[in-house]
Design a protein around this motif. Structure first.
Motif, mmCIF file in Angstrom:
data_model
loop_
_atom_site.group_PDB
_atom_site.id
_atom_site.type_symbol
_atom_site.label_atom_id
_atom_site.label_comp_id
_atom_site.label_asym_id
_atom_site.label_seq_id
_atom_site.Cartn_x
_atom_site.Cartn_y
_atom_site.Cartn_z
ATOM 1 N N THR A 1 0.853 -1.187 0.000
ATOM 2 C CA THR A 1 0.000 0.000 0.000
ATOM 3 C C THR A 1 0.887 1.235 0.000
ATOM 4 O OG1 THR A 1 -1.674 -1.171 1.303
ATOM 5 C CG2 THR A 1 -1.859 1.232 1.170
ATOM 6 N N VAL A 2 0.641 2.156 -0.937
ATOM 7 C CA VAL A 2 1.494 3.339 -1.039
ATOM 8 C C VAL A 2 0.654 4.599 -1.149
ATOM 9 C CG1 VAL A 2 3.346 2.029 -2.169
ATOM 10 C CG2 VAL A 2 1.657 3.265 -3.557
ATOM 11 N N GLU A 3 1.242 5.685 -0.700
ATOM 12 C CA GLU A 3 0.706 7.019 -0.933
ATOM 13 C C GLU A 3 1.561 7.667 -2.013
ATOM 14 O OE1 GLU A 3 -0.178 11.172 1.513
ATOM 15 O OE2 GLU A 3 1.039 9.597 2.423
ATOM 16 N N VAL A 4 0.948 8.196 -3.052
ATOM 17 C CA VAL A 4 1.680 8.774 -4.168
ATOM 18 C C VAL A 4 1.718 10.292 -4.019
ATOM 19 C CG1 VAL A 4 1.756 9.086 -6.678
ATOM 20 C CG2 VAL A 4 1.064 6.885 -5.711
ATOM 21 N N LEU A 5 2.921 10.847 -4.120
ATOM 22 C CA LEU A 5 3.126 12.286 -4.041
ATOM 23 C C LEU A 5 3.676 12.781 -5.371
ATOM 24 C CD1 LEU A 5 4.870 12.399 -0.552
ATOM 25 C CD2 LEU A 5 2.426 12.606 -1.044
ATOM 26 N N LEU A 6 2.982 13.725 -5.979
ATOM 27 C CA LEU A 6 3.394 14.257 -7.271
ATOM 28 C C LEU A 6 3.906 15.682 -7.108
ATOM 29 C CD1 LEU A 6 0.469 13.046 -9.566
ATOM 30 C CD2 LEU A 6 2.702 11.976 -9.200
ATOM 31 N N GLY A 7 5.025 15.967 -7.791
ATOM 32 C CA GLY A 7 5.595 17.305 -7.753
ATOM 33 C C GLY A 7 4.681 18.313 -8.405
ATOM 34 N N PRO A 8 4.844 19.591 -8.084
ATOM 35 C CA PRO A 8 3.947 20.626 -8.611
ATOM 36 C C PRO A 8 3.969 20.764 -10.124
ATOM 37 C CG PRO A 8 5.844 21.597 -7.479
ATOM 38 C CD PRO A 8 5.866 20.140 -7.181
ATOM 39 N N GLY A 9 5.021 20.280 -10.778
ATOM 40 C CA GLY A 9 5.093 20.385 -12.233
ATOM 41 C C GLY A 9 4.433 19.245 -12.968
ATOM 42 N N LEU A 10 3.835 18.298 -12.258
ATOM 43 C CA LEU A 10 3.248 17.114 -12.895
ATOM 44 C C LEU A 10 1.731 17.201 -12.917
ATOM 45 C CD1 LEU A 10 5.538 14.297 -11.431
ATOM 46 C CD2 LEU A 10 5.712 15.476 -13.619
ATOM 47 N N ARG B 1 -1.625 -1.387 -3.991
ATOM 48 C CA ARG B 1 -2.828 -0.602 -3.705
ATOM 49 C C ARG B 1 -2.406 0.828 -3.408
ATOM 50 N NH1 ARG B 1 -6.408 1.237 0.151
ATOM 51 N NH2 ARG B 1 -5.042 0.691 1.908
ATOM 52 N N ILE B 2 -3.033 1.780 -4.079
ATOM 53 C CA ILE B 2 -2.700 3.191 -3.894
ATOM 54 C C ILE B 2 -3.751 3.813 -2.984
ATOM 55 C CG2 ILE B 2 -2.407 5.415 -5.061
ATOM 56 C CD1 ILE B 2 -1.443 3.833 -7.499
ATOM 57 N N SER B 3 -3.316 4.256 -1.806
ATOM 58 C CA SER B 3 -4.256 4.805 -0.822
ATOM 59 C C SER B 3 -4.695 6.220 -1.170
ATOM 60 C CB SER B 3 -3.629 4.775 0.576
ATOM 61 O OG SER B 3 -2.484 5.632 0.619
ATOM 62 N N SER B 4 -3.790 7.007 -1.741
ATOM 63 C CA SER B 4 -4.132 8.381 -2.113
ATOM 64 C C SER B 4 -3.080 8.933 -3.051
ATOM 65 C CB SER B 4 -4.249 9.275 -0.869
ATOM 66 O OG SER B 4 -2.996 9.342 -0.193
ATOM 67 N N VAL B 5 -3.478 9.957 -3.791
ATOM 68 C CA VAL B 5 -2.552 10.676 -4.676
ATOM 69 C C VAL B 5 -2.706 12.158 -4.360
ATOM 70 C CG1 VAL B 5 -1.905 11.214 -7.052
ATOM 71 C CG2 VAL B 5 -2.780 8.934 -6.484
ATOM 72 N N ARG B 6 -1.616 12.804 -3.950
ATOM 73 C CA ARG B 6 -1.683 14.228 -3.668
ATOM 74 C C ARG B 6 -0.391 14.921 -4.077
ATOM 75 N NH1 ARG B 6 0.032 15.569 1.865
ATOM 76 N NH2 ARG B 6 0.713 13.696 2.977
ATOM 77 N N GLN B 7 -0.388 16.216 -3.987
ATOM 78 C CA GLN B 7 0.747 16.995 -4.473
ATOM 79 C C GLN B 7 1.698 17.320 -3.326
ATOM 80 O OE1 GLN B 7 0.450 21.226 -6.179
ATOM 81 N NE2 GLN B 7 0.301 19.933 -7.998
ATOM 82 N N ALA B 8 2.985 17.141 -3.602
ATOM 83 C CA ALA B 8 4.016 17.500 -2.623
ATOM 84 C C ALA B 8 5.353 17.560 -3.340
ATOM 85 C CB ALA B 8 4.075 16.502 -1.475
ATOM 86 N N GLU B 9 6.099 18.605 -3.100
ATOM 87 C CA GLU B 9 7.426 18.728 -3.697
ATOM 88 C C GLU B 9 8.368 17.731 -3.043
ATOM 89 O OE1 GLU B 9 10.778 22.177 -4.675
ATOM 90 O OE2 GLU B 9 9.079 22.576 -3.326
ATOM 91 N N GLN B 10 9.111 17.015 -3.854
ATOM 92 C CA GLN B 10 9.984 15.965 -3.310
ATOM 93 C C GLN B 10 11.026 16.539 -2.351
ATOM 94 O OE1 GLN B 10 12.924 13.383 -5.746
ATOM 95 N NE2 GLN B 10 10.978 12.278 -5.792
ATOM 96 N N ALA B 11 11.606 17.677 -2.700
ATOM 97 C CA ALA B 11 12.645 18.261 -1.851
ATOM 98 C C ALA B 11 12.102 18.657 -0.490
ATOM 99 C CB ALA B 11 13.261 19.473 -2.540
ATOM 100 N N ALA B 12 10.768 18.857 -0.380
ATOM 101 C CA ALA B 12 10.182 19.300 0.884
ATOM 102 C C ALA B 12 9.908 18.147 1.845
ATOM 103 C CB ALA B 12 8.890 20.066 0.607
ATOM 104 N N ILE B 13 9.983 16.914 1.389
ATOM 105 C CA ILE B 13 9.649 15.789 2.275
ATOM 106 C C ILE B 13 10.875 15.014 2.729
ATOM 107 C CG2 ILE B 13 7.404 15.556 1.121
ATOM 108 C CD1 ILE B 13 8.491 12.984 -0.181
ATOM 109 N N VAL B 14 12.058 15.362 2.217
ATOM 110 C CA VAL B 14 13.264 14.640 2.614
ATOM 111 C C VAL B 14 14.096 15.514 3.555
ATOM 112 C CG1 VAL B 14 13.346 13.258 0.517
ATOM 113 C CG2 VAL B 14 14.561 15.425 0.599
ATOM 114 N N ALA B 15 14.893 14.846 4.386
ATOM 115 C CA ALA B 15 15.694 15.558 5.383
ATOM 116 C C ALA B 15 16.835 16.333 4.735
ATOM 117 C CB ALA B 15 16.233 14.574 6.419
ATOM 118 N N GLN B 16 17.454 15.783 3.701
ATOM 119 C CA GLN B 16 18.583 16.420 3.024
ATOM 120 C C GLN B 16 18.310 16.458 1.516
ATOM 121 O OE1 GLN B 16 21.802 13.878 4.488
ATOM 122 N NE2 GLN B 16 22.498 15.595 5.779
ATOM 123 N N PRO B 17 17.763 17.548 1.017
ATOM 124 C CA PRO B 17 17.442 17.625 -0.420
ATOM 125 C C PRO B 17 18.641 17.377 -1.328
ATOM 126 C CG PRO B 17 16.379 19.406 0.780
ATOM 127 C CD PRO B 17 17.301 18.736 1.750
#
Length: 471
Positions: free
Chosen positions: A67-76, A95-111
């Motif tokens: 089961t995964v949550e999908v995060l798409l960058g703002p340019g997609l 199984r995809i639980s949800s698809v929402r927008q989030a910038e990848q660099a904003a969710i990682v500790a060290q971009p």
């Protein structure tokens, strides 16, 4: 792939008949009974697709994430409905639980870790996921039903550095090109006796022409060999023309044998088929030179080649000439493969790949056809400038015409049709962002990356096609 330039070859030393004979010459090979014994081109190949990463490694990571949550960058924008089916094509149980927008660099500790180095080794590119961690504050806000997150965003890479990396591809034409090269080699071996015989015959006629006319031309131009240039303008212009003619005639005057005559005509096999052609010395002259000197020496020397070509080709076996012309078509097929086998950012359906392979196999069947000379087949004295791979610029003196209904004509037509088919059926070949996408799969419990890599957009999403596999 070996060049199809046939010559210069050593002469056969065979006896030749009197000028103008139409019969097969003593010393030439017996007439062929069938066509060229070429291998089949019904092999597995595909136009190569450029790849930025390894979708199969992504599939392995997804298999461990039911089961995964999908995060798409703002340019997609617009990918919401497309990325889910693409990921499920890689891992059908996903199984995809949800698809929402989030910038990848904003969710990682060290971009900075999102510009991972490519791992060494052959095959599809892979990248290091070590050191990529999700932010703790973000982990507290993620979808609790998802075991992992899949983040897809534009890759924050330096484009110049990216383009400097070695290109990687999926698919390729090596089996087809190898079969074609083997066929060329086998065909040249089959035609060796005829080609040597043809060159020996050409030299027999050509050397007789040289002996009859070149000594007189050489003696006439000798006056320009050591004289000093006059100061009077018209006399100086005449001298410069004569001096250029003197240098031009030297290769003809020094011809002693076929293998020591750089200007001797010979049979060459090019993309256009079988030709009689000869190299010519370079010459830069004023248009007034024939008038100033009183003779057109280059034109007269070229006429010697035309006369030799006309006499020699009249005595060549038409069936062997047909097979030589057909083998020349291999160069046309190779040029087509070279074009459609240049790695590009494109995709093909399975049905179109099968059709392309079937078309190439049909071309191979035509190359190996048992058909010999048609009634209209024959050599034609016809001049043209010609570039022959492996030999460079040459002047065509004669060409073989297999006839309008001959298999030889169909080979080139079908090869060009194969190129047009492949180019017209390619999908997702335009409008590319030169940068790849950055794809991250991370465990929501530990926050550690399970997969990180780059993929071109069309590798993951391209119409109804599944993500790019091995093909």
């Amino acid at each position: 792939m070996a060049t199809l330039t046939c010559g210069p070859r050593p002469g056969t030393g065979a006896a030749v008949p009197a000028l103008g004979s139409q019969s097969q010459l003593p010393g030439g090979p017996p007439p062929p009974r069938t066509g060229l014994g070429l291998p089949s081109l019904a092999v597995a190949w595909s136009p190569p697709t450029l790849t930025a990463g390894d979708a199969e490694a992504l599939a392995t990571a997804l298999t461990a994430s039911p089961t995964v949550e999908v995060l798409l960058g703002p340019g997609l924008a617009g990918w919401d409905a497309r990325v889910g089916p693409a990921l499920q094509a890689l891992s059908p149980a996903l199984r995809i639980s949800s698809v929402r927008q989030a910038e990848q660099a904003a969710i990682v500790a060290q971009p900075a870790a999102l510009t991972a180095a490519r791992e060494p080794g052959a095959g599809r590119p892979r990248y290091r996921a070590d050191g990529i961690l999700l932010q703790r504050t973000w982990l507290q806000r993620h979808d609790p039903s998802a075991i992992s997150i899949v983040s897809v965003d534009a890759a924050p890479i330096d484009l110049t550095a990216w383009k400097a990396l070695p290109a990687a591809r999926v698919g390729g034409c090596e089996p087809a090109i190898r079969a074609l090269a083997e066929g060329q080699e086998q065909g040249l071996a089959q035609l060796e006796g005829f080609l040597n015989h043809a060159d020996a015959l050409l030299w027999r006629y050509y050397s007789a022409e040289l002996a009859a006319f070149v000594p007189e031309i050489h003696a006439e131009l000798r006056a320009f060999a050591g004289a000093e240039a006059p100061s009077e303008p018209d006399a100086r212009a005449r001298y410069e023309c004569g001096r250029a003619y003197w240098e031009y005639v030297q290769p003809y005057a020094t011809c002693a044998s076929a293998d020591r005559c750089p200007v001797a005509p010979r049979v060459v096999l090019s993309a256009g088929g079988a030709r009689v052609a000869a190299p010519e010395p370079g010459l830069a002259l004023s248009e007034r030179c024939p008038m100033l000197v009183g003779r057109d020496y280059p034109g007269e020397l070229r006429q010697l080649g035309r006369d030799a070509a006309e006499a020699a080709t009249a005595a060549l076996d038409r069936d062997w000439s047909t097979l030589a012309d057909r083998l020349g078509a291999v160069a046309e097929v190779h040029a087509v493969l070279e074009d459609i086998c240049t790695p590009r950012r494109w995709r093909f359906t399975g049905a179109d790949l099968l059709e392309a392979r079937s078309r190439l196999a049909s071309v191979g069947d035509l190359l190996a056809s048992p058909e010999l000379a048609q009634p209209q087949a024959g050599w034609r004295v016809e001049e043209a400038d010609l570039f022959v791979p492996g030999a460079g610029p040459m002047h065509q003196l004669a060409r073989f015409d297999p006839g309008p209904a001959a298999v030889n004509q169909t080979i080139a037509t079908e090869a060009r049709a194969l190129r047009e088919f492949v180019l017209s059926r390619a999908q997702c070949r335009a409008g590319h962002d030169p940068r790849p996408m950055s794809v991250l799969v991370a465990d929501t419990e530990t926050g550690r990356a399970r997969f990180f890599g780059y993929l071109y957009a069309e590798e993951l999403v391209c119409g109804e096609l599944p993500p790019l596999g091995r093909e």
